[in-house]
Design a protein around this motif. Structure first.
Motif, PDB file in Angstrom:
ATOM      1  N   GLN A 180      11.395   5.065 -21.093  1.00 28.90           N
ATOM      2  CA  GLN A 180      10.261   4.164 -20.920  1.00 28.90           C
ATOM      3  C   GLN A 180      10.157   3.894 -19.430  1.00 28.90           C
ATOM      4  OE1 GLN A 180      10.634   0.619 -23.348  1.00 28.90           O
ATOM      5  NE2 GLN A 180       9.435   1.573 -24.973  1.00 28.90           N
ATOM      6  N   ALA A 181       8.961   4.033 -18.887  1.00 28.13           N
ATOM      7  CA  ALA A 181       8.792   3.902 -17.437  1.00 28.13           C
ATOM      8  C   ALA A 181       7.700   2.902 -17.091  1.00 28.13           C
ATOM      9  CB  ALA A 181       8.444   5.263 -16.830  1.00 28.13           C
ATOM     10  N   GLY A 182       7.907   2.235 -15.960  1.00 28.97           N
ATOM     11  CA  GLY A 182       6.917   1.323 -15.425  1.00 28.97           C
ATOM     12  C   GLY A 182       6.791   1.544 -13.929  1.00 28.97           C
ATOM     13  N   VAL A 183       5.713   1.055 -13.347  1.00 27.15           N
ATOM     14  CA  VAL A 183       5.503   1.175 -11.898  1.00 27.15           C
ATOM     15  C   VAL A 183       5.175  -0.198 -11.318  1.00 27.15           C
ATOM     16  CG1 VAL A 183       4.727   3.578 -11.985  1.00 27.15           C
ATOM     17  CG2 VAL A 183       3.058   1.755 -12.154  1.00 27.15           C
ATOM     18  N   ALA A 184       5.570  -0.414 -10.078  1.00 23.30           N
ATOM     19  CA  ALA A 184       5.298  -1.689  -9.424  1.00 23.30           C
ATOM     20  C   ALA A 184       5.036  -1.466  -7.935  1.00 23.30           C
ATOM     21  CB  ALA A 184       6.474  -2.636  -9.598  1.00 23.30           C
ATOM     22  N   VAL A 185       4.074  -2.229  -7.414  1.00 26.68           N
ATOM     23  CA  VAL A 185       3.759  -2.202  -5.991  1.00 26.68           C
ATOM     24  C   VAL A 185       3.748  -3.653  -5.522  1.00 26.68           C
ATOM     25  CG1 VAL A 185       2.083  -1.540  -4.226  1.00 26.68           C
ATOM     26  CG2 VAL A 185       2.335  -0.138  -6.283  1.00 26.68           C
ATOM     27  N   PRO A 186       4.686  -4.039  -4.637  1.00 30.86           N
ATOM     28  CA  PRO A 186       4.778  -5.437  -4.202  1.00 30.86           C
ATOM     29  C   PRO A 186       3.552  -5.894  -3.424  1.00 30.86           C
ATOM     30  CG  PRO A 186       6.740  -4.211  -3.559  1.00 30.86           C
ATOM     31  CD  PRO A 186       5.751  -3.217  -4.068  1.00 30.86           C
ATOM     32  N   LYS A 187       3.103  -7.092  -3.733  1.00 30.60           N
ATOM     33  CA  LYS A 187       1.975  -7.697  -3.043  1.00 30.60           C
ATOM     34  C   LYS A 187       2.318  -7.984  -1.583  1.00 30.60           C
ATOM     35  CE  LYS A 187      -1.291 -11.432  -3.948  1.00 30.60           C
ATOM     36  NZ  LYS A 187      -1.542 -12.586  -4.822  1.00 30.60           N
ATOM     37  N   LYS A 188       3.616  -8.175  -1.322  1.00 28.01           N
ATOM     38  CA  LYS A 188       4.082  -8.452   0.041  1.00 28.01           C
ATOM     39  C   LYS A 188       3.740  -7.303   1.000  1.00 28.01           C
ATOM     40  CE  LYS A 188       8.363  -9.486   2.514  1.00 28.01           C
ATOM     41  NZ  LYS A 188       9.808  -9.600   2.403  1.00 28.01           N
ATOM     42  N   ASN A 189       3.866  -6.061   0.501  1.00 25.41           N
ATOM     43  CA  ASN A 189       3.617  -4.895   1.357  1.00 25.41           C
ATOM     44  C   ASN A 189       2.163  -4.452   1.356  1.00 25.41           C
ATOM     45  OD1 ASN A 189       6.314  -4.939   1.832  1.00 25.41           O
ATOM     46  ND2 ASN A 189       6.809  -3.183   0.557  1.00 25.41           N
ATOM     47  N   ILE A 190       1.509  -4.492   0.199  1.00 22.54           N
ATOM     48  CA  ILE A 190       0.123  -4.044   0.071  1.00 22.54           C
ATOM     49  C   ILE A 190      -0.704  -5.240  -0.380  1.00 22.54           C
ATOM     50  CG2 ILE A 190      -1.445  -2.404  -1.052  1.00 22.54           C
ATOM     51  CD1 ILE A 190       0.653  -0.940   0.582  1.00 22.54           C
ATOM     52  N   LYS A 191      -1.466  -5.804   0.533  1.00 23.57           N
ATOM     53  CA  LYS A 191      -2.201  -7.046   0.240  1.00 23.57           C
ATOM     54  C   LYS A 191      -3.360  -6.840  -0.727  1.00 23.57           C
ATOM     55  CE  LYS A 191       0.247  -9.545   3.083  1.00 23.57           C
ATOM     56  NZ  LYS A 191       1.451 -10.085   2.500  1.00 23.57           N
ATOM     57  N   SER A 192      -4.088  -5.744  -0.571  1.00 20.69           N
ATOM     58  CA  SER A 192      -5.295  -5.528  -1.360  1.00 20.69           C
ATOM     59  C   SER A 192      -4.974  -5.089  -2.788  1.00 20.69           C
ATOM     60  CB  SER A 192      -6.154  -4.464  -0.679  1.00 20.69           C
ATOM     61  OG  SER A 192      -7.113  -3.964  -1.559  1.00 20.69           O
TER      62      SER A 192
END
Length: 132
Positions: free
Chosen positions: A48-60
């Protein structure tokens, strides 16, 4: 070969995600980091896989969503490595570590390297991927 990323294969369990951050091991191939944990999954799926992109690094939010879409697409195209070469079931979480918008090929090569490192870390045989 099955190139689908079905609902059963998506990591959604809050308990399992918390457990991943607490007990999981990780491998990194910049700009991706894979946090993984061997676990018993409820459905009869191997990963089972998930993905995450931190708001700290990518604002938009638009850019975060695009990066997540690129990561899911590349996982979907490369997951056969893991399925063909590993035994047991795993929970995966892919984190994006970069601070700029990546191209499809950057994510593709990082995904290939990350999955190969995962297979090596778990002592499993890996078939070599040739990033274009």
């Amino acid at each position: 070969m099955d190139f689908k990323f079905s609902k059963k294969e998506k990591l959604k369990s809050k308990k399992l995600i918390d457990q991943l951050f607490a007990e999981g091991k990780s491998v990194t191939a910049f700009p991706l980091k894979l946090i993984y944990l061997r676990s018993q999954l409820p459905e009869n799926v191997q990963v089972q896989a998930g993905v995450a992109v931190p708001k700290k690094n990518i604002k938009s939010a638009v850019n975060r969503n695009r990066i997540k879409r690129l990561m899911r697409e590349n996982y979907r195209l490369n997951k056969h490595q893991v399925f063909n070469n590993s035994e047991g079931s795993f929970a995966f979480l892919f984190l994006y570590l970069g601070k700029k918008m990546p191209s499809f090929t950057e994510i593709e090569s990082a995904m290939g390297k990350t999955l190969s490192k995962f297979l090596r870390a778990e002592g499993l045989k890996s078939e070599k991927i040739n990033p274009k």
